[in-house]
Design a protein around this motif. Structure first.
Motif, mmCIF file in Angstrom:
data_model
loop_
_atom_site.group_PDB
_atom_site.id
_atom_site.type_symbol
_atom_site.label_atom_id
_atom_site.label_comp_id
_atom_site.label_asym_id
_atom_site.label_seq_id
_atom_site.Cartn_x
_atom_site.Cartn_y
_atom_site.Cartn_z
ATOM 1 N N GLN A 104 39.043 -83.610 17.626
ATOM 2 C CA GLN A 104 40.139 -83.320 16.699
ATOM 3 C C GLN A 104 41.352 -84.187 17.045
ATOM 4 O O GLN A 104 41.993 -84.751 16.159
ATOM 5 C CB GLN A 104 40.499 -81.836 16.776
ATOM 6 C CG GLN A 104 41.525 -81.385 15.771
ATOM 7 C CD GLN A 104 41.732 -79.884 15.824
ATOM 8 O OE1 GLN A 104 40.852 -79.121 16.206
ATOM 9 N NE2 GLN A 104 42.909 -79.443 15.446
ATOM 10 N N ASN A 105 41.655 -84.313 18.330
ATOM 11 C CA ASN A 105 42.776 -85.144 18.759
ATOM 12 C C ASN A 105 42.517 -86.626 18.529
ATOM 13 O O ASN A 105 43.460 -87.402 18.395
ATOM 14 C CB ASN A 105 43.106 -84.873 20.227
ATOM 15 C CG ASN A 105 43.961 -83.654 20.381
ATOM 16 O OD1 ASN A 105 45.176 -83.730 20.252
ATOM 17 N ND2 ASN A 105 43.332 -82.516 20.612
ATOM 18 N N MET A 106 41.245 -87.008 18.491
ATOM 19 C CA MET A 106 40.881 -88.402 18.191
ATOM 20 C C MET A 106 40.816 -88.638 16.684
ATOM 21 O O MET A 106 40.518 -89.733 16.247
ATOM 22 C CB MET A 106 39.518 -88.728 18.831
ATOM 23 C CG MET A 106 39.536 -88.713 20.339
ATOM 24 S SD MET A 106 37.866 -88.811 21.072
ATOM 25 C CE MET A 106 37.330 -90.433 20.566
ATOM 26 N N ALA A 114 31.491 -80.288 13.801
ATOM 27 C CA ALA A 114 30.138 -80.005 14.295
ATOM 28 C C ALA A 114 30.177 -79.219 15.604
ATOM 29 O O ALA A 114 29.420 -78.253 15.782
ATOM 30 C CB ALA A 114 29.368 -81.316 14.484
ATOM 31 N N HIS A 115 31.062 -79.585 16.516
ATOM 32 C CA HIS A 115 31.140 -78.889 17.802
ATOM 33 C C HIS A 115 31.744 -77.497 17.654
ATOM 34 O O HIS A 115 31.269 -76.546 18.290
ATOM 35 C CB HIS A 115 31.891 -79.730 18.828
ATOM 36 C CG HIS A 115 31.092 -80.904 19.281
ATOM 37 N ND1 HIS A 115 30.051 -80.777 20.185
ATOM 38 C CD2 HIS A 115 31.142 -82.206 18.931
ATOM 39 C CE1 HIS A 115 29.502 -81.965 20.375
ATOM 40 N NE2 HIS A 115 30.147 -82.844 19.626
ATOM 41 N N TYR A 116 32.769 -77.359 16.829
ATOM 42 C CA TYR A 116 33.344 -76.025 16.604
ATOM 43 C C TYR A 116 32.317 -75.102 15.946
ATOM 44 O O TYR A 116 32.194 -73.941 16.315
ATOM 45 C CB TYR A 116 34.579 -76.102 15.716
ATOM 46 C CG TYR A 116 35.809 -76.671 16.373
ATOM 47 C CD1 TYR A 116 36.138 -76.391 17.695
ATOM 48 C CD2 TYR A 116 36.680 -77.486 15.647
ATOM 49 C CE1 TYR A 116 37.277 -76.911 18.278
ATOM 50 C CE2 TYR A 116 37.829 -77.999 16.226
ATOM 51 C CZ TYR A 116 38.127 -77.708 17.541
ATOM 52 O OH TYR A 116 39.259 -78.213 18.101
ATOM 53 N N LEU A 129 38.910 -70.748 17.447
ATOM 54 C CA LEU A 129 37.839 -71.407 16.692
ATOM 55 C C LEU A 129 38.135 -71.367 15.199
ATOM 56 O O LEU A 129 38.000 -72.378 14.511
ATOM 57 C CB LEU A 129 36.490 -70.749 16.976
ATOM 58 C CG LEU A 129 35.742 -71.263 18.187
ATOM 59 C CD1 LEU A 129 34.506 -70.423 18.453
ATOM 60 C CD2 LEU A 129 35.370 -72.711 18.033
ATOM 61 N N TYR A 130 38.532 -70.207 14.694
ATOM 62 C CA TYR A 130 38.839 -70.092 13.266
ATOM 63 C C TYR A 130 39.998 -71.007 12.887
ATOM 64 O O TYR A 130 39.939 -71.721 11.889
ATOM 65 C CB TYR A 130 39.180 -68.650 12.894
ATOM 66 C CG TYR A 130 37.999 -67.718 12.836
ATOM 67 C CD1 TYR A 130 36.705 -68.162 12.582
ATOM 68 C CD2 TYR A 130 38.184 -66.356 13.029
ATOM 69 C CE1 TYR A 130 35.637 -67.291 12.512
ATOM 70 C CE2 TYR A 130 37.119 -65.479 12.958
ATOM 71 C CZ TYR A 130 35.847 -65.945 12.700
ATOM 72 O OH TYR A 130 34.793 -65.074 12.627
ATOM 73 N N TYR A 131 41.056 -70.989 13.688
ATOM 74 C CA TYR A 131 42.225 -71.812 13.362
ATOM 75 C C TYR A 131 41.877 -73.306 13.423
ATOM 76 O O TYR A 131 42.220 -74.065 12.517
ATOM 77 C CB TYR A 131 43.397 -71.492 14.304
ATOM 78 C CG TYR A 131 44.620 -72.297 13.960
ATOM 79 C CD1 TYR A 131 45.391 -71.965 12.844
ATOM 80 C CD2 TYR A 131 45.004 -73.394 14.718
ATOM 81 C CE1 TYR A 131 46.503 -72.710 12.501
ATOM 82 C CE2 TYR A 131 46.113 -74.133 14.381
ATOM 83 C CZ TYR A 131 46.856 -73.784 13.278
ATOM 84 O OH TYR A 131 47.956 -74.547 12.939
ATOM 85 N N ASN A 132 41.188 -73.709 14.481
ATOM 86 C CA ASN A 132 40.843 -75.131 14.611
ATOM 87 C C ASN A 132 39.888 -75.576 13.514
ATOM 88 O O ASN A 132 39.994 -76.695 13.005
ATOM 89 C CB ASN A 132 40.273 -75.427 15.995
ATOM 90 C CG ASN A 132 41.348 -75.447 17.053
ATOM 91 O OD1 ASN A 132 42.523 -75.682 16.763
ATOM 92 N ND2 ASN A 132 40.974 -75.193 18.287
ATOM 93 N N LEU A 133 38.957 -74.717 13.124
ATOM 94 C CA LEU A 133 38.079 -75.057 11.999
ATOM 95 C C LEU A 133 38.894 -75.190 10.710
ATOM 96 O O LEU A 133 38.633 -76.073 9.891
ATOM 97 C CB LEU A 133 36.967 -74.023 11.833
ATOM 98 C CG LEU A 133 35.738 -74.276 12.691
ATOM 99 C CD1 LEU A 133 34.855 -73.042 12.756
ATOM 100 C CD2 LEU A 133 34.947 -75.471 12.183
ATOM 101 N N GLN A 145 37.108 -74.246 2.414
ATOM 102 C CA GLN A 145 36.670 -73.865 3.766
ATOM 103 C C GLN A 145 37.888 -73.681 4.683
ATOM 104 O O GLN A 145 37.907 -72.773 5.512
ATOM 105 C CB GLN A 145 35.723 -74.916 4.348
ATOM 106 C CG GLN A 145 34.321 -74.824 3.807
ATOM 107 C CD GLN A 145 33.609 -73.582 4.308
ATOM 108 O OE1 GLN A 145 33.765 -72.500 3.752
ATOM 109 N NE2 GLN A 145 32.835 -73.732 5.353
ATOM 110 N N ALA A 146 38.885 -74.550 4.541
ATOM 111 C CA ALA A 146 40.100 -74.429 5.356
ATOM 112 C C ALA A 146 40.762 -73.081 5.097
ATOM 113 O O ALA A 146 41.145 -72.366 6.040
ATOM 114 C CB ALA A 146 41.066 -75.570 5.055
#
Length: 181
Positions: A104-106, A114-116, A129-133, A145-146
């Motif tokens: 995400q930072n990249m 995919a990783h989340y 997880l929910y917030y980052n997704l 989805q956001a």
């Protein structure tokens, strides 16, 4: 109290008075910080055990290096170390989460997603997880989805200013001005 002083007090040290609205914001921000710490503690408490003490030491050393690289903005190096750790211990959902955060930072949002999502499939649902997704889907312009993930995060931490702002941002992007307000 120490956590409160560290995260919030610098903003109000020079002020003689604080409005009720500012105090409510400070309390919500403090709650967000506490929720984040709870997540980190839960992740480390629920980690799957390693096979041996030697592997534990090796994994811990690599994990420390990865965290240091991440903290210093060396995201590619951090990603390499986290990928290596996943190849050794594929059941570590906390590493999946960290790898998602690195991507995400990249600004590699598809990889982060995919990783989340993998972490979410094997770990208990969490605010982070929910917030980052939600953030990742917003960056990928998958607004529905956001919204879904921001709303799930908001259910876990009602009234969170950060989540509400992100939700309003994505709703504004969909031209849902009423929903953004």
């Amino acid at each position: 109290i120490e956590l409160f002083n560290y995260t919030l007090a610098p903003q109000w040290q020079e002020k003689k008075t604080t409005s009720e609205e500012e105090l409510n914001f400070a309390i919500m921000h403090f709650n967000n910080v506490v929720q984040s710490l709870h997540f980190v503690l839960r992740v480390h408490k629920n980690r799957f055990p390693e096979n041996s003490a030697q592997q534990n030491t090796s994994t811990a050393a690599i994990e420390e290096q990865a965290r240091n690289h991440f903290a210093n903005g060396n995201f590619e190096e951090a990603a390499n170390l986290y990928r290596h750790m996943l190849s050794q211990t594929p059941t570590r959902y906390d590493i999946e989460c960290m790898l998602g955060l690195v991507y995400q930072n990249m600004q590699a949002f598809k990889e982060a997603r995919a990783h989340y999502e993998h972490a979410l499939s094997v770990a208990p649902p969490s605010l982070e997880l929910y917030y980052n997704l939600g953030i990742v889907y917003m960056r990928l312009a998958d607004h529905q989805q956001a919204i879904t993930y921001f709303e799930k995060a908001l259910k876990m931490l009602p009234g969170s200013i950060e989540i509400l702002i992100s939700l309003a941002e994505v709703k504004r992007a969909t031209k849902d001005i009423q929903g953004a307000l």
